[in-house]
Design a protein around this motif. Structure first.
Motif, short mmCIF file in Angstrom:
data_model
loop_
_atom_site.label_atom_id
_atom_site.label_comp_id
_atom_site.label_asym_id
_atom_site.label_seq_id
_atom_site.Cartn_x
_atom_site.Cartn_y
_atom_site.Cartn_z
N VAL A 90 0.75 -7.27 -10.21
CA VAL A 90 1.64 -7.96 -9.27
C VAL A 90 2.93 -7.15 -9.10
CG1 VAL A 90 3.09 -10.02 -8.97
CG2 VAL A 90 0.71 -10.26 -9.67
N ARG A 139 2.23 -4.12 -6.94
CA ARG A 139 2.11 -4.49 -5.52
C ARG A 139 3.48 -4.73 -4.90
NH1 ARG A 139 -1.30 -9.10 -6.23
NH2 ARG A 139 -2.75 -8.18 -7.65
N ARG A 140 4.35 -5.42 -5.64
CA ARG A 140 5.71 -5.68 -5.14
C ARG A 140 6.48 -4.37 -4.96
NH1 ARG A 140 7.37 -10.86 -8.85
NH2 ARG A 140 6.12 -12.38 -7.71
N ALA A 190 5.29 -2.68 -1.86
CA ALA A 190 5.78 -3.39 -0.67
C ALA A 190 7.25 -3.06 -0.43
CB ALA A 190 5.57 -4.89 -0.81
N HIS A 191 8.04 -3.04 -1.47
CA HIS A 191 9.46 -2.71 -1.34
C HIS A 191 9.62 -1.27 -0.85
CE1 HIS A 191 11.52 -6.21 -3.34
NE2 HIS A 191 10.24 -6.47 -3.56
#
Length: 76
Positions: A48, A51-52, A55-56
């Protein structure tokens, strides 16, 4: 003198000990199963977080590109 609930770690204990105790309580003392569940949870949290971070990174990259395009239009 009050008896302490054995399922709860003492207030002054290390957070690692509290987490380990929680997994052991959840698995009724089965150390192997507690370890497997802890590893599974840690890997899920790591995925997780990864993934964050991606994305950032995409949002930041997109912001630089948009900023560059806006700056080029203003200069023209």
């Amino acid at each position: 003198m009050a008896l302490r609930d054995e399922t709860q770690p003492p207030a002054s204990s290390c957070p690692i000990e509290a987490i380990a105790q929680a997994y052991l309580v959840t698995t009724a003392g089965n150390e192997g199963q507690a370890l497997r569940i802890a590893i599974t949870d840690a890997l899920a949290d790591l995925m997780v977080a990864d993934r964050r971070a991606r994305a950032h990174s995409r949002l930041i990259s997109r912001g630089y590109v948009r900023g560059g395009l806006d700056g080029a239009a203003e200069e023209a």
